[in-house]
Design a protein around this motif. Structure first.
Motif, short mmCIF file in Angstrom:
data_model
loop_
_atom_site.label_atom_id
_atom_site.label_comp_id
_atom_site.label_asym_id
_atom_site.label_seq_id
_atom_site.Cartn_x
_atom_site.Cartn_y
_atom_site.Cartn_z
N GLY A 143 0.81 -1.20 0.00
CA GLY A 143 0.00 0.00 0.00
C GLY A 143 0.85 1.25 0.00
N ALA A 144 1.89 1.29 0.82
CA ALA A 144 2.78 2.45 0.88
C ALA A 144 3.56 2.60 -0.43
N PHE A 145 3.97 1.49 -1.00
CA PHE A 145 4.73 1.52 -2.26
C PHE A 145 3.86 2.10 -3.38
N CYS A 146 2.61 1.62 -3.50
CA CYS A 146 1.71 2.14 -4.53
C CYS A 146 1.42 3.62 -4.32
N LEU A 147 1.25 4.01 -3.07
CA LEU A 147 0.99 5.42 -2.75
C LEU A 147 2.15 6.30 -3.18
N SER A 148 3.36 5.88 -2.88
CA SER A 148 4.53 6.66 -3.25
C SER A 148 4.67 6.76 -4.77
N CYS A 149 4.40 5.67 -5.48
CA CYS A 149 4.47 5.68 -6.95
C CYS A 149 3.42 6.63 -7.52
N ALA A 150 2.23 6.67 -6.89
CA ALA A 150 1.18 7.59 -7.35
C ALA A 150 1.63 9.03 -7.20
N VAL A 151 2.30 9.34 -6.09
CA VAL A 151 2.78 10.70 -5.85
C VAL A 151 3.86 11.07 -6.87
N ASN A 175 2.00 -0.51 16.06
CA ASN A 175 3.03 -1.52 15.90
C ASN A 175 4.19 -0.86 15.18
N ALA A 176 5.33 -0.72 15.87
CA ALA A 176 6.47 -0.01 15.31
C ALA A 176 6.96 -0.65 14.02
N ARG A 177 6.89 -1.97 13.93
CA ARG A 177 7.36 -2.67 12.73
C ARG A 177 6.49 -2.28 11.52
N GLU A 178 5.18 -2.21 11.73
CA GLU A 178 4.29 -1.87 10.63
C GLU A 178 4.48 -0.43 10.18
N TYR A 179 4.70 0.48 11.12
CA TYR A 179 4.96 1.86 10.74
C TYR A 179 6.30 1.97 10.00
N SER A 180 7.25 1.13 10.36
CA SER A 180 8.53 1.11 9.65
C SER A 180 8.34 0.66 8.21
N LEU A 181 7.43 -0.31 8.02
CA LEU A 181 7.15 -0.78 6.66
C LEU A 181 6.50 0.31 5.82
N VAL A 182 5.67 1.14 6.45
CA VAL A 182 5.07 2.27 5.73
C VAL A 182 6.17 3.22 5.26
N ILE A 183 7.11 3.53 6.15
CA ILE A 183 8.20 4.45 5.81
C ILE A 183 9.06 3.86 4.69
N ILE A 184 9.38 2.57 4.80
CA ILE A 184 10.20 1.92 3.76
C ILE A 184 9.46 1.90 2.43
N GLY A 185 8.15 1.57 2.47
CA GLY A 185 7.35 1.52 1.25
C GLY A 185 7.25 2.88 0.58
N LEU A 186 7.17 3.94 1.37
CA LEU A 186 7.11 5.28 0.81
C LEU A 186 8.45 5.74 0.24
N GLY A 187 9.54 5.30 0.86
CA GLY A 187 10.85 5.77 0.46
C GLY A 187 11.47 5.02 -0.70
N LEU A 188 11.16 3.71 -0.82
CA LEU A 188 11.82 2.89 -1.83
C LEU A 188 11.59 3.38 -3.25
N PRO A 189 10.35 3.73 -3.67
CA PRO A 189 10.18 4.23 -5.04
C PRO A 189 11.01 5.48 -5.32
N TYR A 190 11.19 6.33 -4.31
CA TYR A 190 12.00 7.52 -4.52
C TYR A 190 13.48 7.17 -4.69
#
Length: 336
Positions: A143-151, A175-190
């Motif tokens: 979800g975070a990866f798709c969101l970042s690609c959309a942006v 859950n700290a791990r899940e929030y970390s996955l959001v950050i990673i998913g948002l950052g990886l496309p960039y």
């Protein structure tokens, strides 16, 4: 009537949804306008730099744009029904989405918002599907990866960048791990984007410049020909929808209520976007199309006063047709 056909509880509703959406999309594409390079502040600017944009008014690009519009309609309809946000036989939200995106299609058959919206819809689906899911890590990341690609594809969608954190806060316990996955998913496309820019010997400041060029200092929206009718009608629709949700508790599962809360939170930055985005020419709420279509579609599809709901839907269709004609500055409808 149109509302009744979109509420049929069998495959015919899908047929009507596609036919009606294709008709409005074809109409918008036929009366295309040119506001300049819609790819200027997007990654696609590399592909279409120095391009003759009159080619986008060719039949082939118009057909491609209509198909892209239909893809958005079908995907949203599938997500809403599969995630139980609406009744199985309520296809009104997806149809309203197609109506509003006709304005993007009118500007350009390959408008980047039409591509980005597909990814944004998928992002919503991945986040919403994590509700009470034990091992939700992969879907959170997707979800975070798709969101970042959309942006990246459409920088004005930067206003949805916090969507992942909002969804996690509403749908799941901390859950700290899940929030970390959001950050990673948002950052990886960039990271991929910056790497591609480096390899192609392009400016590494382009992502920031594209975002800055997509917004301006807060000011009142600028209205073009055809703006008043659609904005006034949409405001009327928002008013009736708001009264509906305030006077009636939303029925359904807890997942449905929480998912609607996520969409409600997404409306907040969309309201501010009307005063700072530089991408809308007719409908000032173009950034809010997805949540607006969902809430308005639930109201129209569930309203007890079916005659009023039918009139509102027909009015919205008629106003969109008239405003599109006005925006093309046809002499028979041009405001003197």
């Amino acid at each position: 009537m149109i509302l009744r056909t979109l509420k049929i509880n069998d495959y015919r509703a899908w047929v009507y949804l596609l036919v009606f959406s294709a008709l409005i999309g074809t109409f918008a594409a036929f009366y295309g306008v040119n506001h300049g390079n819609v790819f200027a502040s997007t990654p696609a600017s590399f592909l279409f730099e120095g391009y003759n944009f009159s080619v986008f008014q060719s039949i082939g690009f118009k057909i491609g744009g209509v198909l892209l519009l239909l893809a958005n309609v079908v995907l949203l309809d599938h997500v809403l029904s599969s995630e139980e946000l609406v009744e199985k036989n309520n296809h009104v939200p997806a149809f309203i989405l197609g109506l509003y995106f006709a304005y993007s299609l009118q500007e350009n058959g390959l408008h980047p918002q039409l591509f980005a919206q597909l990814l944004l819809t998928l992002s919503y689906k991945f986040f919403i599907s994590t509700y009470r899911l034990e091992r939700a890590g992969p879907r959170i990341f997707d979800g975070a990866f798709c969101l970042s690609c959309a942006v990246i594809l459409y920088p004005p969608y930067w206003m949805f960048f916090a969507l992942g954190f909002i969804a996690m806060g509403v749908l799941r316990p901390f859950n700290a791990r899940e929030y970390s996955l959001v950050i990673i998913g948002l950052g990886l496309p960039y990271i991929f984007y910056y790497t591609l820019l480096f390899l192609c010997d392009q400016s590494l400041q382009k992502p920031e410049i594209d975002i800055l060029n997509s917004f301006h200092t807060p000011t009142l929206p600028r209205y073009f020909d055809g703006s008043f009718l659609i904005n006034f009608t949409s405001l009327l629709l928002v008013l009736f929808t708001g009264i509906f949700f305030l006077s009636k508790k939303v029925a359904g599962k807890m997942k449905t209520q929480k998912a609607l809360t996520v969409f409600l939170w997404a409306l907040i930055p969309c309201v501010g976007a009307m005063f700072i985005t530089a991408n809308h020419y007719v409908f000032t709420g173009q950034m809010a199309v997805m949540p607006l279509s969902l809430f308005a579609g639930i109201y129209i599809g569930s309203a007890k006063r079916r005659i009023l709901a039918e009139i509102l839907l027909l009015l919205l269709i008629a106003i969109i047709v008239i405003s599109i004609l006005q925006h093309t500055e046809l002499e028979i409808l041009k405001v003197q």
